[in-house]
Every structure is written in C-alpha cells, then in structure tokens.
Design a protein around this motif. Structure first.
Motif, PDB file in Angstrom:
ATOM      1  N   ALA A   1       0.817  -1.219   0.000  1.00 18.55           N
ATOM      2  CA  ALA A   1       0.000   0.000   0.000  1.00 18.55           C
ATOM      3  C   ALA A   1       0.849   1.265   0.000  1.00 18.55           C
ATOM      4  O   ALA A   1       0.475   2.261  -0.625  1.00 18.55           O
ATOM      5  CB  ALA A   1      -0.935  -0.005   1.207  1.00 18.55           C
TER       6      ALA A   1
ATOM      7  N   ALA B   1       1.845   1.990  -3.463  1.00 18.21           N
ATOM      8  CA  ALA B   1       0.667   2.348  -4.253  1.00 18.21           C
ATOM      9  C   ALA B   1       0.199   3.763  -3.937  1.00 18.21           C
ATOM     10  O   ALA B   1      -0.253   4.493  -4.820  1.00 18.21           O
ATOM     11  CB  ALA B   1      -0.458   1.351  -4.001  1.00 18.21           C
TER      12      ALA B   1
ATOM     13  N   ARG C   1      -1.914   5.379  -6.943  1.00 10.20           N
ATOM     14  CA  ARG C   1      -2.926   4.359  -7.242  1.00 10.20           C
ATOM     15  C   ARG C   1      -3.935   4.226  -6.102  1.00 10.20           C
ATOM     16  O   ARG C   1      -5.023   3.683  -6.301  1.00 10.20           O
ATOM     17  CB  ARG C   1      -2.248   3.016  -7.543  1.00 10.20           C
ATOM     18  N   ILE C   2      -3.564   4.657  -4.915  1.00 10.14           N
ATOM     19  CA  ILE C   2      -4.510   4.732  -3.796  1.00 10.14           C
ATOM     20  C   ILE C   2      -4.545   6.182  -3.342  1.00 10.14           C
ATOM     21  O   ILE C   2      -3.539   6.718  -2.859  1.00 10.14           O
ATOM     22  CB  ILE C   2      -4.091   3.829  -2.612  1.00 10.14           C
TER      23      ILE C   2
ATOM     24  N   GLY D   1      -9.958   3.890  -4.192  1.00  9.55           N
ATOM     25  CA  GLY D   1      -8.679   3.348  -4.632  1.00  9.55           C
ATOM     26  C   GLY D   1      -8.201   2.226  -3.739  1.00  9.55           C
ATOM     27  O   GLY D   1      -7.633   1.229  -4.213  1.00  9.55           O
TER      28      GLY D   1
ATOM     29  N   GLU E   1     -10.170  -0.953  -4.666  1.00  5.26           N
ATOM     30  CA  GLU E   1      -9.683  -1.551  -5.908  1.00  5.26           C
ATOM     31  C   GLU E   1      -8.357  -2.271  -5.679  1.00  5.26           C
ATOM     32  O   GLU E   1      -8.144  -3.381  -6.168  1.00  5.26           O
ATOM     33  CB  GLU E   1      -9.516  -0.464  -6.972  1.00  5.26           C
ATOM     34  N   PHE E   2      -7.467  -1.640  -4.928  1.00  3.76           N
ATOM     35  CA  PHE E   2      -6.172  -2.249  -4.617  1.00  3.76           C
ATOM     36  C   PHE E   2      -6.364  -3.553  -3.844  1.00  3.76           C
ATOM     37  O   PHE E   2      -5.767  -4.582  -4.168  1.00  3.76           O
ATOM     38  CB  PHE E   2      -5.325  -1.265  -3.807  1.00  3.76           C
ATOM     39  N   CYS E   3      -7.182  -3.508  -2.806  1.00  6.31           N
ATOM     40  CA  CYS E   3      -7.382  -4.692  -1.960  1.00  6.31           C
ATOM     41  C   CYS E   3      -8.082  -5.819  -2.710  1.00  6.31           C
ATOM     42  O   CYS E   3      -7.760  -6.992  -2.512  1.00  6.31           O
ATOM     43  CB  CYS E   3      -8.188  -4.316  -0.716  1.00  6.31           C
TER      44      CYS E   3
ATOM     45  N   ARG F   1      -5.490  -7.447  -4.746  1.00  9.97           N
ATOM     46  CA  ARG F   1      -4.571  -8.187  -3.880  1.00  9.97           C
ATOM     47  C   ARG F   1      -5.208  -9.487  -3.381  1.00  9.97           C
ATOM     48  O   ARG F   1      -4.540 -10.519  -3.282  1.00  9.97           O
ATOM     49  CB  ARG F   1      -4.168  -7.289  -2.708  1.00  9.97           C
TER      50      ARG F   1
ATOM     51  N   PRO G   1      -3.045  -3.610   4.400  1.00 14.14           N
ATOM     52  CA  PRO G   1      -3.094  -2.423   3.551  1.00 14.14           C
ATOM     53  C   PRO G   1      -4.132  -1.401   4.004  1.00 14.14           C
ATOM     54  O   PRO G   1      -3.891  -0.187   3.919  1.00 14.14           O
ATOM     55  CB  PRO G   1      -3.458  -3.007   2.181  1.00 14.14           C
TER      56      PRO G   1
ATOM     57  N   THR H   1      -3.093   2.357   5.031  1.00 12.85           N
ATOM     58  CA  THR H   1      -3.594   3.510   4.282  1.00 12.85           C
ATOM     59  C   THR H   1      -4.178   4.565   5.205  1.00 12.85           C
ATOM     60  O   THR H   1      -4.086   5.768   4.925  1.00 12.85           O
ATOM     61  CB  THR H   1      -4.648   3.054   3.256  1.00 12.85           C
TER      62      THR H   1
ATOM     63  N   LEU I   1       2.367  -5.391  -8.272  1.00 12.36           N
ATOM     64  CA  LEU I   1       2.766  -5.503  -6.869  1.00 12.36           C
ATOM     65  C   LEU I   1       4.233  -5.888  -6.758  1.00 12.36           C
ATOM     66  O   LEU I   1       4.970  -5.368  -5.904  1.00 12.36           O
ATOM     67  CB  LEU I   1       1.906  -6.540  -6.150  1.00 12.36           C
TER      68      LEU I   1
END
Length: 239
Positions: free
Chosen positions: A40, A43, A48-49, A54, A57-59, A62, A166, A170, A222
C-alpha cells in the motif's frame, strides 16, 4: 495416487472454535504485521490509492492474487502437507527478493509468537528446519493447525491479513477515515468468503497431487512496486 501428507506435526489439537480464529486473525497478535503495508505504501506514492475507492480496488486485486496464493498455502499447511514442499512452492510463487525476505521475516516473527501461545512439536520442528524463517503463509497454516483450527480457518486468516494490513496502513499514510477503511473491508467480505472456499479446495487437491497444483496467481505490478519500494532510502513500512 500417493498421499503427500508428511507434516512432522502430530495429530492436530482438538478442534477449536471461532474465538481461536479471532485471536489468530487479530491485528494486535504480535506477529509483526504492523510494520508492513502489503504494497500500500508504494501504491499511495504512485497515486494508485488516493481514497477509499482506490483502496478497495487495490485490496480486491490483492485478494485475488497474493491473497489467494497465501490462503491456499496456509490451508495446505493446516491440512498437514509437507512444510518443506510448501515453503519451496511459496518461494516459486514469490519472484521478487524483497517480498521473499519480507515473507520470511514475517514467518519468523509469527513462529515466535505462535510457539509461545500454542506450543506444539510441529512448530518446534519448523523452527529447527528453517532457522532463518519459513514463508509466512506456511507458518500461518501450521500455527492454525497447532491451535486446533482447520484449513478453511487458515485460509480466512491469510485472506483477511492480505487486505487488513493495507487498509490499516492507508489510514496512516493518507489520514483516511478509519470508518471508510473498515467499510472497504466489509464490502470485500463476499469475495473473501468465495476465495477461502477456493483456497481450501485447492489445498485438498494438493494433498493428493502435490503443492504444484496450488494457485499461482501473479500480480506483476505488486512485484515491481515491491522491488522499487525496497530501494527507497526512507519509508514508513518495511514492505
């Protein structure tokens, strides 16, 4: 087919209940996860986050890649497959040296905590076999086994950890509202349920056919970000 179940652990402890899984999955369990962001931090820096959307979407990405791989490895270890074979499978599925190092550091810390909380010959044997640390998902699965949990429980713990870390990171990195971060995890719950079932089914298949049939979902972005993150002179998280 040949049975490949060769774990050095004796028969697992009597079946544990949901409370034991809560202890294992609790972010306050002293396994070192608080020092890692699960990608994270990189990112966030890359943009991206930027907000809760965001993060979700990342999680989600993942979960379906690194999370599924870790969950299947953990489930297989909890089922009693050979830890050495699983550790080699984890190595093959972790192409970036920085991530391999992080996984083994986390495995070593988790094993220290697990041996104190749920002493078991299988955990002692793992520590002797891997003095520099086994991969974290393998340790997680054997810890679940020592605690009396099953393969699906181990898969759940691995999957939740893959997104819980993450999300927490964040909040610290962006000052994201903790309520929003928790809402992201709640929205991911159905995907987590589905993937826990898939990971457990894969572990049962691996018991008969070997660790090679376990999921090998890749996440190139990643991996690249982890390699770059490891070169930063200053960073808040280890990975």
């Amino acid at each position: 087919m040949t049975d490949r179940t060769t774990s050095p652990a004796p028969a697992p402890s009597p079946a544990a209940g949901p409370a034991t899984l809560l202890v294992l999955a609790d972010g306050r369990f002293p396994a070192g996860g608080h020092a890692h962001s699960g990608g994270a931090e990189a990112a966030v820096k890359a943009g991206r986050i930027r907000d809760a959307a965001g993060l979700e979407e990342f999680c989600r990405g993942r979960l379906h890649t690194a999370g599924l791989v870790a969950a299947a490895l953990a489930a297989a270890a909890a089922l009693g497959l050979d830890p050495a074979e699983l550790d080699a499978a984890a190595d093959a599925r972790t192409p970036v040296p920085a991530l391999r190092t992080a996984s083994r550091k986390l495995g070593r810390q988790l094993l220290r905590a697990a041996r104190a909380v749920w002493p078991a010959p299988g955990l002692d044997a793992l520590a002797a076999a891997f003095p520099r640390g086994a991969h974290q998902p393998v340790v997680l699965g054997l810890t679940a086994r020592a605690a009396g949990l099953g393969p699906r429980d181990a898969a759940y713990a691995a999957l939740y950890e893959s997104v819980g870390g993450p999300a927490t990171a964040t909040v610290r990195l962006l000052g994201l509202d903790p309520f929003e971060a928790t809402a992201v995890l709640a929205r991911l719950a159905p995907a987590l349920d589905d993937l826990a079932g898939r990971a457990t089914a894969a572990a049962h298949r691996a018991r008969d056919e070997g660790a090679g049939v376990l999921p090998a979902a890749s996440a190139p972005l990643l991996d690249i970000a982890a390699h770059q993150h490891a070169q930063w002179p200053v960073r808040l998280f280890a990975s």
